[in-house]
Design a protein around this motif. Structure first.
Motif, mmCIF file in Angstrom:
data_model
loop_
_atom_site.group_PDB
_atom_site.id
_atom_site.type_symbol
_atom_site.label_atom_id
_atom_site.label_comp_id
_atom_site.label_asym_id
_atom_site.label_seq_id
_atom_site.Cartn_x
_atom_site.Cartn_y
_atom_site.Cartn_z
ATOM 1 N N UNK A 1 -0.689 8.210 -0.319
ATOM 2 C CA UNK A 1 -0.908 9.220 -1.352
ATOM 3 C C UNK A 1 0.223 10.241 -1.416
ATOM 4 N N UNK A 2 1.127 10.190 -0.451
ATOM 5 C CA UNK A 2 2.294 11.074 -0.475
ATOM 6 C C UNK A 2 3.542 10.335 -0.934
ATOM 7 N N UNK A 3 3.339 9.168 -1.574
ATOM 8 C CA UNK A 3 4.416 8.406 -2.216
ATOM 9 C C UNK A 3 5.434 7.846 -1.223
ATOM 10 N N UNK B 1 -6.497 13.199 13.525
ATOM 11 C CA UNK B 1 -6.607 11.746 13.355
ATOM 12 C C UNK B 1 -6.798 11.488 11.868
ATOM 13 N N UNK B 2 -5.832 10.779 11.269
ATOM 14 C CA UNK B 2 -5.779 10.711 9.814
ATOM 15 C C UNK B 2 -5.759 9.268 9.315
ATOM 16 N N UNK B 3 -6.173 9.106 8.058
ATOM 17 C CA UNK B 3 -6.092 7.807 7.395
ATOM 18 C C UNK B 3 -4.656 7.538 6.952
ATOM 19 N N UNK B 4 -4.266 6.281 6.990
ATOM 20 C CA UNK B 4 -2.913 5.915 6.566
ATOM 21 C C UNK B 4 -2.656 6.310 5.114
ATOM 22 N N UNK C 1 -5.012 1.152 9.764
ATOM 23 C CA UNK C 1 -5.193 2.227 8.800
ATOM 24 C C UNK C 1 -5.537 3.574 9.395
ATOM 25 N N UNK C 2 -5.360 3.749 10.724
ATOM 26 C CA UNK C 2 -5.745 4.995 11.381
ATOM 27 C C UNK C 2 -4.646 5.398 12.363
#
Length: 344
Positions: free
Chosen positions: A144-146, A135-138, A165-166
């Motif tokens: 952050x990966x462009x 479960x990750x942040x947007x 955002x999740x």
């Protein structure tokens, strides 16, 4: 007749009370009320009962039958209750039973076998294995990966959103910005795990597995990327296998490339390729995607792109497992069918 019924009453109560399981209880019940039971023998004496007493004796017999049935049902429930209590209070298994070796010993799932093999190869090449949450942040999964805000991968049809955002991570590359925030280069990290996308057919599953890696330091070049990937493929499939890099696009690398290797299924002894169903008669297998990390990724993660450079790569574990074992349908990897899994 009355004496016979009285004697039966004493015997059946003691017999029912002594029965410790359902089978024994039913045997005692049949011994009393069965076709050849004790009550049948007593009823044979009805012919000696005077006519004016038959109704009274018949009523007594019916009452006796009802008493036996009621006692039988009560004892049956008591046995069932005692058996259940013993199961709940006892051990979940009988330690005195012999092992069932005919079932075979357990082993790792084919995906886990491929994952461990690949991680071992990258560890030998100097990479450190790390992990991240599913479960990750947007911002870690996209920003952050462009990924541009209008990138198709951010659409609701491609991602499983859990809230603002999740989301469930769509790739294991999310570990990359986390590592950049925790440590400064030089870094050589590889990560493997489950990822999730809205996709489902014979070659895709809503949940699948990836392995990603990256190397960041000062003055890292594309030549080093080629060297690492070539060394990886040779350790995976054997030395002398041809490797080619084809230009491709990924949001978080520039330039990006797809990597193919010679088909390991139709390769001939003289180095030629006969062509097969797996490589679609091209003689090449698509293995992974890679490229030089985009400067925007460094900027988003607080690193100076003028000072640092690096490369990243990623591949699907499920696809590699299918290629390694000749599995025709990805669903077989997730159905937990012991007939299928016992082959590995």
């Amino acid at each position: 007749m009355e004496e016979g019924l009285s004697a039966l009453g004493t015997r059946y109560r003691d017999a029912f009370a002594a029965a410790t399981n359902e089978q024994a209880l039913r045997l005692e019940h049949a011994r009393v009320l069965g076709k050849k039971g004790e009550l049948t023998a007593v009823l044979a004496l009805m012919r000696h009962v005077p006519g004016d007493q038959k109704a009274t004796v018949g009523s007594r017999v019916n009452s006796f039958k009802e008493e036996v049935e009621a006692a039988f049902e009560a004892r049956l429930k008591a046995i069932a209750r005692a058996t259940r209590e013993a199961e709940l209070r006892g051990l979940p298994y009988d330690l005195s039973l012999p092992g069932r070796l005919e079932l075979g010993r357990g082993h790792f799932h084919p995906i886990a076998q491929v994952r461990d093999e690949l991680l071992a190869i990258f560890r030998d090449l100097g990479f450190v294995a790390e992990a991240g949450p599913e479960i990750e942040l947007e911002e870690n999964n996209f920003t952050k990966l462009a990924f541009p805000p209008d990138h198709p991968a951010t659409d609701m049809q491609d991602s499983f959103w859990l809230g603002p955002g999740l989301l469930l991570r769509t790739h294991t590359t999310t570990v990359q910005p986390r590592e950049f925030l925790l440590r400064k280069p030089p870094l050589a990290v590889v990560m493997a795990g489950s990822v999730y996308r809205r996709d489902d057919d014979v070659t895709h599953s809503p949940m699948f597995h990836q392995i990603d890696g990256f190397l960041v330091d000062e003055k890292v070049s594309f030549a080093e990327l080629q060297g690492v990937i070539t060394a990886f493929i040779e350790r995976l499939y054997g030395p002398g296998l041809p490797v080619r890099f084809r230009p491709s696009y990924f949001p978080f690398v520039e330039p990006g490339a797809e990597v193919d290797c010679g088909c390991v299924f139709c390769r001939q002894a003289d180095g030629t390729y006969a062509g097969c169903r797996v490589c679609k008669h091209t003689g090449w297998l698509e293995v992974l995607g890679c490229g030089m990390i985009h400067p925007d990724v460094f900027r988003q993660c607080g690193l100076d792109p003028e000072r640092y450079s690096g490369f990243a790569f990623g591949m699907g574990l499920d696809r590699l497992a299918m290629l390694r074992y000749g599995i025709p349908n990805i669903r077989l990897l997730f159905e937990s069918d012991p007939r299928f899994l016992s082959q590995f």
